[in-house]
Scaffold this motif. Structure first.
Motif, short mmCIF file in Angstrom:
data_model
loop_
_atom_site.label_atom_id
_atom_site.label_comp_id
_atom_site.label_asym_id
_atom_site.label_seq_id
_atom_site.Cartn_x
_atom_site.Cartn_y
_atom_site.Cartn_z
N ARG A 119 -9.79 3.90 -7.05
CA ARG A 119 -10.23 5.26 -7.35
C ARG A 119 -9.05 6.23 -7.35
NH1 ARG A 119 -15.50 6.05 -7.17
NH2 ARG A 119 -15.26 8.27 -6.80
N PRO A 120 -9.09 7.24 -8.23
CA PRO A 120 -8.07 8.29 -8.18
C PRO A 120 -8.05 8.94 -6.80
CG PRO A 120 -9.35 8.46 -10.20
CD PRO A 120 -10.04 7.44 -9.34
N GLY A 121 -6.86 9.29 -6.34
CA GLY A 121 -6.70 9.88 -5.01
C GLY A 121 -6.40 8.87 -3.93
N SER A 122 -6.58 7.58 -4.23
CA SER A 122 -6.28 6.54 -3.26
C SER A 122 -4.77 6.45 -3.04
CB SER A 122 -6.79 5.18 -3.75
OG SER A 122 -8.18 5.20 -3.94
N THR A 123 -4.37 5.97 -1.87
CA THR A 123 -2.96 5.75 -1.57
C THR A 123 -2.64 4.28 -1.79
OG1 THR A 123 -2.95 7.53 0.06
CG2 THR A 123 -1.15 5.94 0.18
N LEU A 124 -1.66 4.02 -2.65
CA LEU A 124 -1.25 2.66 -2.96
C LEU A 124 -0.10 2.25 -2.05
CD1 LEU A 124 -1.11 3.08 -6.85
CD2 LEU A 124 -3.07 2.41 -5.45
N HIS A 125 -0.25 1.14 -1.37
CA HIS A 125 0.81 0.59 -0.52
C HIS A 125 1.51 -0.49 -1.34
CE1 HIS A 125 -0.85 2.11 3.50
NE2 HIS A 125 -1.55 2.68 2.54
N ILE A 126 2.77 -0.20 -1.72
CA ILE A 126 3.50 -1.04 -2.67
C ILE A 126 4.68 -1.71 -1.99
CG2 ILE A 126 4.90 -0.95 -4.79
CD1 ILE A 126 3.03 1.79 -5.05
N ASP A 127 4.90 -2.99 -2.34
CA ASP A 127 6.10 -3.69 -1.88
C ASP A 127 7.04 -3.80 -3.06
OD1 ASP A 127 8.07 -5.23 -0.78
OD2 ASP A 127 6.72 -6.71 0.10
N GLN A 128 8.13 -3.02 -3.03
CA GLN A 128 9.10 -3.03 -4.13
C GLN A 128 9.90 -4.33 -4.18
OE1 GLN A 128 11.05 1.04 -4.90
NE2 GLN A 128 10.58 1.07 -2.72
N ALA A 129 9.80 -5.15 -3.13
CA ALA A 129 10.51 -6.43 -3.13
C ALA A 129 9.74 -7.49 -3.93
CB ALA A 129 10.73 -6.92 -1.70
N ASP A 130 8.49 -7.21 -4.27
CA ASP A 130 7.64 -8.17 -4.99
C ASP A 130 7.48 -7.72 -6.43
OD1 ASP A 130 5.77 -9.98 -5.89
OD2 ASP A 130 4.41 -9.72 -4.18
N THR A 131 8.38 -8.20 -7.29
CA THR A 131 8.35 -7.78 -8.70
C THR A 131 8.17 -8.96 -9.66
OG1 THR A 131 10.77 -7.87 -8.80
CG2 THR A 131 9.76 -5.73 -8.28
N THR A 132 7.84 -10.13 -9.14
CA THR A 132 7.56 -11.28 -10.00
C THR A 132 6.06 -11.32 -10.25
OG1 THR A 132 9.42 -12.48 -9.06
CG2 THR A 132 7.77 -13.77 -10.27
N PRO A 133 5.63 -11.10 -11.49
CA PRO A 133 4.19 -11.00 -11.74
C PRO A 133 3.44 -12.31 -11.50
CG PRO A 133 5.41 -11.00 -13.80
CD PRO A 133 6.43 -10.94 -12.71
N GLU A 134 2.28 -12.18 -10.87
CA GLU A 134 1.39 -13.32 -10.63
C GLU A 134 0.02 -12.97 -11.18
OE1 GLU A 134 1.21 -14.94 -6.66
OE2 GLU A 134 3.22 -14.18 -6.23
N GLU A 135 -0.63 -13.95 -11.76
CA GLU A 135 -1.96 -13.79 -12.34
C GLU A 135 -2.91 -13.18 -11.31
OE1 GLU A 135 -4.78 -14.05 -15.41
OE2 GLU A 135 -2.66 -14.64 -15.54
N GLY A 136 -3.62 -12.12 -11.73
CA GLY A 136 -4.64 -11.51 -10.91
C GLY A 136 -4.14 -10.52 -9.87
N ARG A 137 -2.84 -10.26 -9.85
CA ARG A 137 -2.28 -9.30 -8.89
C ARG A 137 -2.11 -7.94 -9.58
NH1 ARG A 137 -1.81 -11.17 -3.53
NH2 ARG A 137 -1.29 -13.36 -3.59
N VAL A 138 -2.13 -6.87 -8.79
CA VAL A 138 -2.02 -5.52 -9.31
C VAL A 138 -0.62 -4.98 -9.02
CG1 VAL A 138 -2.94 -3.16 -9.19
CG2 VAL A 138 -4.50 -5.12 -9.04
N TYR A 139 -0.02 -4.33 -10.02
CA TYR A 139 1.35 -3.84 -9.90
C TYR A 139 1.46 -2.39 -10.36
CZ TYR A 139 2.46 -8.77 -9.47
OH TYR A 139 2.50 -10.08 -9.03
N VAL A 140 2.43 -1.69 -9.79
CA VAL A 140 2.85 -0.40 -10.34
C VAL A 140 3.99 -0.73 -11.29
CG1 VAL A 140 3.99 1.79 -9.86
CG2 VAL A 140 2.18 0.98 -8.36
N LEU A 141 3.92 -0.18 -12.50
CA LEU A 141 4.93 -0.47 -13.50
C LEU A 141 5.21 0.77 -14.32
CD1 LEU A 141 3.27 -1.17 -16.54
CD2 LEU A 141 2.25 -2.66 -14.82
N THR A 142 6.30 0.72 -15.05
CA THR A 142 6.62 1.81 -15.96
C THR A 142 6.87 1.25 -17.34
OG1 THR A 142 9.00 1.69 -15.44
CG2 THR A 142 7.67 3.22 -14.13
N ASP A 143 6.61 2.08 -18.34
CA ASP A 143 6.96 1.75 -19.72
C ASP A 143 7.33 3.06 -20.40
OD1 ASP A 143 4.59 3.05 -20.34
OD2 ASP A 143 3.65 1.35 -21.34
N GLN A 144 7.46 3.02 -21.70
CA GLN A 144 7.89 4.23 -22.42
C GLN A 144 6.89 5.38 -22.31
OE1 GLN A 144 8.31 3.00 -26.48
NE2 GLN A 144 6.12 2.81 -26.81
#
Length: 200
Positions: free
Chosen positions: A125-150
């Motif tokens: 939901r919008p407004g939620s706080t995302l707890h992100i591990d920046q050390a985990d950047t290898t994509p795995e099926e079914g996992r959620v990531y913060v990413l950037t693009d153009q």
């Protein structure tokens, strides 16, 4: 290069984002790191297994980076999702929360988009706080990531389709992002929200 890596090897590790000729120009000083497009600087840092802050320290080149740092044991500042675009200068913190234990490189971002609003367990939901591990950047099926693009910063589920790997929004009004066009900031390890379904 002083790291014992060849120009060709580093260029290959950027998956074509930075050419060997650009690597050569950087090494001999014909090209300045600060003149490269942001996506190339990020790709180069990833190829060298550096964060942007580590690249700044190692090269002595001022990339304008003020690292996001922990403000106390078990806590960190919380930033808007758009801070993923400028981790070197994330702007003012929006909140202060306990972080999920075990994160190697923690980053807390606030979900400012409806792209993951849905009905499955991946819904955020919008407004939620995302707890992100920046050390985990290898994509795995079914996992959620913060990413950037153009187009900006996003939160998406990594999945493989018949057209190849993509980052998919839970809210299907948002288009898939091909994995080849995305830079992963980190994996969403947990989500904190004050949403109470009884209030609606």
């Amino acid at each position: 290069m002083q790291l014992g890596l060849s120009q060709e090897g580093i260029a290959d590790a950027t998956q074509g984002v930075v050419s060997q000729s650009t690597m050569s120009a950087l090494e001999v000083g014909r090209q300045e790191l600060t003149d490269l497009a942001y996506i190339r600087v990020v790709a180069l840092a990833k190829a060298l297994n550096w964060s942007l802050a580590e690249m700044q320290r190692a090269t002595g080149v001022d990339l304008g980076i003020t690292p996001v740092t922990l403000v106390g044991e078990g806590s960190a500042d919380v930033y808007p999702l758009t801070a993923a675009l400028t981790l070197d200068n994330p702007g003012p913190a929006v909140d202060h929360e306990l972080i999920t234990p075990g994160l190697k490189r923690p980053l807390l971002l606030r979900m400012d988009s409806e792209e993951m609003l849905g009905v499955t367990s991946a819904s955020i939901r919008p407004g939620s706080t995302l707890h992100i591990d920046q050390a985990d950047t290898t994509p795995e099926e079914g996992r959620v990531y913060v990413l950037t693009d153009q187009d900006g910063a996003h939160v998406r589920l990594y999945t493989t389709t018949r057209l190849g790997p993509v980052f998919r929004a839970e809210n299907r009004t948002f288009e898939d992002i091909p994995a080849t066009e995305a830079t992963i900031i980190g994996r969403v390890v947990s989500v904190a929200t004050d949403y109470d379904p009884n209030l609606n």
